[in-house]
Design a protein around this motif. Structure first.
Motif, PDB file in Angstrom:
ATOM      1  N   ASP A  56       0.683  -1.165  -0.173  1.00 35.63           N
ATOM      2  CA  ASP A  56       0.113   0.016   0.084  1.00 35.63           C
ATOM      3  C   ASP A  56       0.791   1.175   0.100  1.00 35.63           C
ATOM      4  O   ASP A  56       0.433   2.399   0.508  1.00 35.63           O
ATOM      5  CB  ASP A  56      -0.943  -0.061   1.305  1.00 35.63           C
ATOM      6  N   THR A  68      -5.865   2.868   0.628  1.00 36.18           N
ATOM      7  CA  THR A  68      -5.113   1.722   0.205  1.00 36.18           C
ATOM      8  C   THR A  68      -5.013   1.819  -1.354  1.00 36.18           C
ATOM      9  O   THR A  68      -5.676   2.849  -2.008  1.00 36.18           O
ATOM     10  CB  THR A  68      -6.124   0.503   0.558  1.00 36.18           C
ATOM     11  N   LEU A  69      -4.340   0.993  -1.885  1.00 36.90           N
ATOM     12  CA  LEU A  69      -4.085   1.230  -3.477  1.00 36.90           C
ATOM     13  C   LEU A  69      -5.543   0.525  -4.226  1.00 36.90           C
ATOM     14  O   LEU A  69      -5.726   1.091  -5.041  1.00 36.90           O
ATOM     15  CB  LEU A  69      -2.978   0.130  -3.744  1.00 36.90           C
ATOM     16  N   ASN A  81       3.269   2.655  -8.065  1.00 34.00           N
ATOM     17  CA  ASN A  81       3.151   1.685  -7.191  1.00 34.00           C
ATOM     18  C   ASN A  81       4.505   1.466  -6.783  1.00 34.00           C
ATOM     19  O   ASN A  81       4.832   0.259  -6.991  1.00 34.00           O
ATOM     20  CB  ASN A  81       2.312   0.535  -7.821  1.00 34.00           C
TER      21      ASN A  81
END
Length: 139
Positions: A56, A68-69, A81
Motif C-alpha cells: 500500500d 489503500t491501493l 506503485n
C-alpha cells in the motif's frame, strides 16, 4: 526423408531431450525455491520487520489521498506503485539468496569430476604443415 522419420530423428537427438529434462527439472526447482522463499524466508522477514508490508505504498497522480491501493484503483486514479516494486525487488533478492544456498549445498554432494590427462601427441598434420610454411616464409 519423410516428415515422420525427420521428426523422429529431430526428437531423438540428445539436445532436445536434454532441453526437455532441463525445463521439467527447472519447473520443479522453481517450485522449491518459491516455497523456500514464501514459506520459510518471508515469514522470518515479516517477523523481523514487525509485519511491514509495502503493497500500500503508492503515489496517486491525481493529487488525492487514498488509504489503500485498492481504493485508489476503484476511484480510477493513476498511481505509481513503488511499494509493489519494492516487494518485487525484495522477493527477487530472497529468491536469489535461496537459489545461491541451494546450489551451494547441492555442490557439496556433487562428486568432483575426474581429470583425464591428455597425452601430448605433438602437433597435428595441419599444425605441422603450418609450421613448415611459417619457417619457409621466415627464410
Amino acid at each position: 526423408m519423410g516428415f515422420v522419420s525427420e521428426f523422429k530423428e529431430f526428437i531423438s537427438k540428445g539436445n532436445v531431450l536434454d532441453l526437455a529434462v532441463g525445463v521439467i527439472i527447472g519447473g520443479a526447482f522453481g517450485n522449491i525455491v518459491k516455497s523456500l522463499t514464501d514459506d520459510v524466508l518471508m515469514p522470518v522477514l515479516t517477523l523481523l520487520t514487525g509485519g511491514l508490508d509495502f503493497k500500500d505504498w503508492f503515489l496517486a497522480l491525481d493529487g488525492s489521498t487514498y488509504k489503500t491501493l485498492e481504493e485508489a484503483k476503484k476511484a480510477g486514479a493513476a498511481t505509481v506503485n513503488y511499494g509493489l516494486f519494492l516487494n518485487a525487488v525484495i522477493t527477487f533478492l530472497l529468491m536469489a539468496f535461496a537459489i545461491f544456498w541451494l546450489v551451494k549445498i547441492a555442490n557439496r554432494f556433487k562428486r568432483p569430476q575426474e581429470v583425464i590427462p591428455v597425452a601430448d601427441l605433438g602437433p597435428t598434420k595441419d599444425q605441422q604443415l603450418l609450421m613448415e610454411i611459417r619457417d619457409a616464409l621466415r627464410k
